[in-house]
Design a protein around this motif. Structure first.
Motif, short mmCIF file in Angstrom:
data_model
loop_
_atom_site.label_atom_id
_atom_site.label_comp_id
_atom_site.label_asym_id
_atom_site.label_seq_id
_atom_site.Cartn_x
_atom_site.Cartn_y
_atom_site.Cartn_z
N SER A 39 0.83 -1.20 0.00
CA SER A 39 0.00 0.00 0.00
C SER A 39 0.87 1.26 0.00
CB SER A 39 -0.97 0.00 1.19
OG SER A 39 -0.31 0.31 2.40
N PHE A 40 2.00 1.22 0.71
CA PHE A 40 2.90 2.37 0.70
C PHE A 40 3.65 2.47 -0.63
CE2 PHE A 40 2.18 2.08 5.27
CZ PHE A 40 1.90 3.41 5.55
N GLU A 41 3.91 1.33 -1.23
CA GLU A 41 4.49 1.34 -2.58
C GLU A 41 3.53 2.01 -3.55
OE1 GLU A 41 5.94 -1.83 -6.01
OE2 GLU A 41 5.56 -2.56 -3.99
N LEU A 42 2.25 1.64 -3.46
CA LEU A 42 1.23 2.25 -4.31
C LEU A 42 1.14 3.76 -4.05
CD1 LEU A 42 -1.13 2.16 -6.29
CD2 LEU A 42 -2.60 1.42 -4.38
N ASP A 43 1.21 4.14 -2.79
CA ASP A 43 1.18 5.55 -2.44
C ASP A 43 2.31 6.31 -3.13
OD1 ASP A 43 0.28 7.84 -1.12
OD2 ASP A 43 1.46 7.43 0.67
N THR A 44 3.49 5.74 -3.10
CA THR A 44 4.64 6.37 -3.76
C THR A 44 4.42 6.47 -5.26
OG1 THR A 44 6.11 5.53 -2.04
CG2 THR A 44 7.13 6.17 -4.14
N GLN A 45 3.90 5.43 -5.86
CA GLN A 45 3.64 5.44 -7.30
C GLN A 45 2.60 6.49 -7.68
OE1 GLN A 45 2.62 1.34 -7.58
NE2 GLN A 45 4.74 0.66 -7.59
N LEU A 46 1.62 6.69 -6.81
CA LEU A 46 0.61 7.72 -7.06
C LEU A 46 1.21 9.12 -6.95
CD1 LEU A 46 -2.39 6.16 -5.11
CD2 LEU A 46 -2.17 6.40 -7.60
N ILE A 47 2.08 9.32 -5.98
CA ILE A 47 2.76 10.61 -5.84
C ILE A 47 3.57 10.91 -7.10
CG2 ILE A 47 4.59 11.83 -4.61
CD1 ILE A 47 3.59 10.32 -2.06
N ILE A 48 4.33 9.91 -7.55
CA ILE A 48 5.13 10.09 -8.76
C ILE A 48 4.24 10.37 -9.96
CG2 ILE A 48 6.67 8.91 -10.39
CD1 ILE A 48 7.82 7.42 -7.88
N SER A 49 3.15 9.63 -10.08
CA SER A 49 2.22 9.83 -11.20
C SER A 49 1.66 11.24 -11.20
CB SER A 49 1.07 8.82 -11.14
OG SER A 49 1.55 7.51 -11.35
N ASN A 50 1.34 11.74 -10.02
CA ASN A 50 0.82 13.10 -9.92
C ASN A 50 1.89 14.12 -10.29
OD1 ASN A 50 0.45 15.55 -7.63
ND2 ASN A 50 -1.28 15.14 -8.98
N ARG A 51 3.09 13.93 -9.78
CA ARG A 51 4.17 14.89 -10.06
C ARG A 51 4.55 14.91 -11.54
NH1 ARG A 51 8.04 14.27 -4.73
NH2 ARG A 51 6.51 15.12 -3.27
N LEU A 52 4.37 13.77 -12.20
CA LEU A 52 4.66 13.70 -13.64
C LEU A 52 3.44 14.06 -14.48
CD1 LEU A 52 6.80 10.42 -13.74
CD2 LEU A 52 7.61 12.79 -13.92
N ASN A 53 2.38 14.49 -13.80
CA ASN A 53 1.12 14.89 -14.45
C ASN A 53 0.45 13.77 -15.22
OD1 ASN A 53 1.11 17.63 -13.55
ND2 ASN A 53 2.75 18.04 -15.03
N PHE A 54 0.65 12.53 -14.76
CA PHE A 54 -0.08 11.40 -15.33
C PHE A 54 -1.50 11.36 -14.78
CE2 PHE A 54 4.19 8.96 -15.76
CZ PHE A 54 4.47 9.65 -16.92
N ILE A 55 -1.67 11.84 -13.54
CA ILE A 55 -2.99 11.95 -12.94
C ILE A 55 -3.12 13.35 -12.35
CG2 ILE A 55 -3.27 9.49 -12.43
CD1 ILE A 55 -2.54 10.10 -9.51
N SER A 56 -4.33 13.84 -12.30
CA SER A 56 -4.57 15.19 -11.78
C SER A 56 -4.48 15.20 -10.26
CB SER A 56 -5.96 15.67 -12.21
OG SER A 56 -6.96 14.93 -11.53
N LYS A 57 -4.35 16.39 -9.70
CA LYS A 57 -4.34 16.52 -8.24
C LYS A 57 -5.63 16.01 -7.64
CE LYS A 57 -1.03 20.24 -7.86
NZ LYS A 57 -0.71 21.57 -7.34
N GLU A 58 -6.73 16.27 -8.32
CA GLU A 58 -8.04 15.81 -7.82
C GLU A 58 -8.11 14.29 -7.78
OE1 GLU A 58 -7.76 18.07 -10.43
OE2 GLU A 58 -8.06 19.82 -9.14
N GLU A 59 -7.65 13.65 -8.86
CA GLU A 59 -7.64 12.18 -8.89
C GLU A 59 -6.72 11.63 -7.82
OE1 GLU A 59 -8.29 10.90 -13.49
OE2 GLU A 59 -6.44 12.01 -13.04
N TYR A 60 -5.56 12.26 -7.69
CA TYR A 60 -4.59 11.82 -6.68
C TYR A 60 -5.20 11.90 -5.29
CZ TYR A 60 -0.85 12.06 -3.31
OH TYR A 60 -0.08 11.84 -2.19
#
Length: 83
Positions: A39-60
């Motif tokens: 779950s923490f690995e997923l959290d990190t991947q979501l942070i990276i995805s947001n910072r790379l603009n793969f997902i929006s802040k709202e989705e994150y």
């Protein structure tokens, strides 16, 4: 990134289920720890995805709240095992 996220998402409930099928609370606790780690690995991947603009802040933030809830449930379940 999508592949890593998918693996983490699948790993969380899979480890909980495998641990529940074990013979002792100690073994179950170990698998809950692995699920928590995923779950923490997923959290990190979501942070990276947001910072790379793969997902929006709202989705994150939406997914982050759900993930935090799952992490809290796992932590409480681990605590209830008294291992």
């Amino acid at each position: 990134m999508i592949s890593q996220i998918n693996r983490s998402v699948v790993s969380i409930p899979s480890n909980i289920a495998e641990g529940a099928g074990r013979n002792t609370n100690k073994e179950f606790n170990n698998f809950l720890g692995i699920a928590q780690g995923s779950s923490f690995e997923l959290d990190t991947q979501l942070i990276i995805s947001n910072r790379l603009n793969f997902i929006s802040k709202e989705e994150y933030h939406k997914v982050e709240l759900q993930l935090e809830h799952i992490q809290n449930m796992i932590a409480k379940l681990k605590k209830s095992l008294n291992v």
